[in-house]
Write a protein that holds these residues in place. Structure first.
Motif, mmCIF file in Angstrom:
data_model
loop_
_atom_site.group_PDB
_atom_site.id
_atom_site.type_symbol
_atom_site.label_atom_id
_atom_site.label_comp_id
_atom_site.label_asym_id
_atom_site.label_seq_id
_atom_site.Cartn_x
_atom_site.Cartn_y
_atom_site.Cartn_z
ATOM 1 N N PRO A 138 0.827 -1.210 0.000
ATOM 2 C CA PRO A 138 0.000 0.000 0.000
ATOM 3 C C PRO A 138 0.858 1.257 0.000
ATOM 4 O O PRO A 138 1.668 1.456 0.907
ATOM 5 N N LEU A 139 0.697 2.076 -1.061
ATOM 6 C CA LEU A 139 1.545 3.265 -1.213
ATOM 7 C C LEU A 139 0.792 4.506 -0.744
ATOM 8 O O LEU A 139 -0.172 4.934 -1.395
ATOM 9 N N GLY A 140 1.247 5.101 0.334
ATOM 10 C CA GLY A 140 0.563 6.263 0.917
ATOM 11 C C GLY A 140 0.570 7.507 0.044
ATOM 12 O O GLY A 140 -0.294 8.361 0.185
ATOM 13 N N VAL A 141 1.534 7.611 -0.905
ATOM 14 C CA VAL A 141 1.548 8.805 -1.763
ATOM 15 C C VAL A 141 0.434 8.770 -2.804
ATOM 16 O O VAL A 141 0.058 9.792 -3.363
ATOM 17 N N CYS A 142 -0.104 7.592 -3.083
ATOM 18 C CA CYS A 142 -1.146 7.472 -4.118
ATOM 19 C C CYS A 142 -2.170 6.425 -3.668
ATOM 20 O O CYS A 142 -2.240 5.340 -4.254
ATOM 21 N N PRO A 143 -2.989 6.772 -2.665
ATOM 22 C CA PRO A 143 -3.888 5.762 -2.087
ATOM 23 C C PRO A 143 -4.825 5.108 -3.112
ATOM 24 O O PRO A 143 -4.885 3.875 -3.200
ATOM 25 N N ALA A 144 -5.529 5.917 -3.908
ATOM 26 C CA ALA A 144 -6.496 5.317 -4.838
ATOM 27 C C ALA A 144 -5.788 4.508 -5.916
ATOM 28 O O ALA A 144 -6.258 3.445 -6.315
ATOM 29 N N MET A 229 8.315 -9.186 1.453
ATOM 30 C CA MET A 229 8.874 -9.664 2.731
ATOM 31 C C MET A 229 8.880 -8.571 3.805
ATOM 32 O O MET A 229 9.179 -8.830 4.961
ATOM 33 N N ILE A 230 8.558 -7.338 3.408
ATOM 34 C CA ILE A 230 8.631 -6.232 4.380
ATOM 35 C C ILE A 230 7.440 -6.299 5.338
ATOM 36 O O ILE A 230 6.285 -6.289 4.900
ATOM 37 N N PRO A 231 7.694 -6.360 6.654
ATOM 38 C CA PRO A 231 6.570 -6.400 7.598
ATOM 39 C C PRO A 231 5.812 -5.074 7.580
ATOM 40 O O PRO A 231 6.403 -4.009 7.370
ATOM 41 N N SER A 232 4.517 -5.144 7.813
ATOM 42 C CA SER A 232 3.658 -3.977 7.702
ATOM 43 C C SER A 232 4.086 -2.797 8.596
ATOM 44 O O SER A 232 4.115 -1.646 8.131
ATOM 45 N N PRO A 233 4.465 -3.023 9.890
ATOM 46 C CA PRO A 233 4.886 -1.876 10.708
ATOM 47 C C PRO A 233 6.124 -1.182 10.132
ATOM 48 O O PRO A 233 6.224 0.042 10.147
ATOM 49 N N LEU A 234 7.041 -1.996 9.561
ATOM 50 C CA LEU A 234 8.254 -1.413 8.970
ATOM 51 C C LEU A 234 7.887 -0.575 7.737
ATOM 52 O O LEU A 234 8.417 0.509 7.518
ATOM 53 N N TRP A 235 6.946 -1.090 6.956
ATOM 54 C CA TRP A 235 6.509 -0.369 5.750
ATOM 55 C C TRP A 235 5.869 0.979 6.128
ATOM 56 O O TRP A 235 6.145 2.010 5.512
ATOM 57 N N ASN A 236 5.021 0.976 7.154
ATOM 58 C CA ASN A 236 4.395 2.228 7.611
ATOM 59 C C ASN A 236 5.460 3.223 8.057
ATOM 60 O O ASN A 236 5.420 4.394 7.701
ATOM 61 N N TRP A 237 6.419 2.732 8.832
ATOM 62 C CA TRP A 237 7.503 3.583 9.335
ATOM 63 C C TRP A 237 8.287 4.185 8.166
ATOM 64 O O TRP A 237 8.660 5.357 8.180
ATOM 65 N N ALA A 238 8.481 3.381 7.100
ATOM 66 C CA ALA A 238 9.277 3.831 5.950
ATOM 67 C C ALA A 238 8.590 4.964 5.188
ATOM 68 O O ALA A 238 9.204 5.588 4.322
ATOM 69 N N GLY A 239 7.319 5.241 5.512
ATOM 70 C CA GLY A 239 6.584 6.336 4.868
ATOM 71 C C GLY A 239 7.357 7.646 4.896
ATOM 72 O O GLY A 239 7.274 8.439 3.956
#
Ligand SMILES: NC(=O)c1ccc[n+]([C@@H]2O[C@H](COP(=O)([O-])OP(=O)(O)OC[C@H]3O[C@@H](n4cnc5c(N)ncnc54)[C@H](OP(=O)(O)O)[C@@H]3O)[C@@H](O)[C@H]2O)c1
Length: 249
Positions: A138-144, A229-239
């Motif tokens: 899920p890419l926060g810069v382009c949600p839709a 393979m990236i865990p979801s909390p790590l992905w959110n943090w990488a935002g």
């Protein structure tokens, strides 16, 4: 073979249509820009190309599709390439909803009509859709954009199982390109950008080989494995690292 490319006025869809035309197939092409459809037809052998202008976000899209299929005399393969994407960190509502209309609802409008067309006649059909590597995380810069590309991939997979349930001979291919040099990226330079002609050749090959999923190209496929393979909390943090890319496309 009769092929339809939905979204063939420009970019990847047009490049795919041009390959099928060169291969000698009968090719139906769609998109809203009628002049560009005519241009493709003018450069093709007479009788090879069947242009039909329509907007996939309109409720009558399936009617137009059925008229096109009748004009060609059936359809064996259809690629859904219509789509667009925008970064939208300010969450401008019409931008978000517009992408839902074209990428998600437009795909449903066209794919349900095609599925039933093939299933009810008991003939083989092959549906391919251009999703994106943006569907992997899920890419926060382009949600839709990210969510509708996931929708396309997931919906296509449900149709694959539905084909089993309904005992229909329908093949499904999900295409996930990385960056491709089309109007979509507005001439910007991103790492690992692929030429549209190369992307199109890979798509035609993937359809011919009846691939279930094709990530284009190999470098993006490798990156896709790592991304999964990236865990979801790590992905959110990488935002935080995406802040400079608010207007990426
Ligand atoms: N380029 C990339 O980096 C990239 C990467 C991953 C995935 N993709 C996906 O690849 C697909 C094709 O994009 P592209 O890169 O080839 O860009 P493009 O050159 O802008 O092509 C987009 C196509 O979609 C059609 N389209 C857009 N809105 C439509 C509507 N309302 N009704 C009917 N057709 C519509 C356009 O036709 P009209 O404007 O004439 O209607 C055009 O033919 C898209 O789904 C995109 O998300 C692109």
């Amino acid at each position: 073979m009769n092929v339809i490319v939905i979204g063939a006025t420009s970019g990847i869809g047009r490049a795919v249509a041009e390959i099928y035309i060169r291969q000698g197939h009968r090719v139906g092409i769609t998109g809203r820009r009628e002049a560009l459809l005519r241009e493709v037809a003018l450069n093709a052998p007479e009788g090879a190309v069947f242009p039909k202008a329509f907007d996939v976000s309109e409720d009558d899209a399936a009617e137009h599709l059925s008229e096109l299929v009748a004009a060609i005399g059936g359809v064996d393969v259809c690629l859904y390439s219509s789509g667009y994407g925008h970064t939208n960190t300010v969450l401008e509502p019409s931008l978000e909803l517009g992408q839902v209309d074209v990428n998600a609802k437009g795909f449903v409008r066209c794919s349900v009509w095609l599925f039933n067309y093939w299933a009810e006649r008991g003939v083989r059909g092959h549906l391919a859709v251009i999703s994106s590597v943006a569907s992997i995380l899920p890419l926060g810069v382009c949600p839709a954009y990210s969510a509708t590309k996931k929708f396309e991939a997931f919906y296509a997979q449900t149709l694959r199982q539905l084909a089993r349930i309904r005992e229909a001979d329908i093949r499904i291919t999900v295409i996930k390109p990385g960056f491709v040099d089309t109007d979509f990226i507005h001439g910007r330079h991103f790492p690992m950008t692929i030429r549209k002609e190369n992307a199109a050749a890979s798509i035609v090959r993937a359809i011919k080989r009846n691939k279930k999923t094709a990530v284009i190209d190999g470098r993006w496929a490798a990156l896709g494995v790592l991304m999964r393979m990236i865990p979801s909390p790590l992905w959110n943090w990488a935002g935080r690292f995406f802040r400079p890319y608010k207007d990426m496309f």
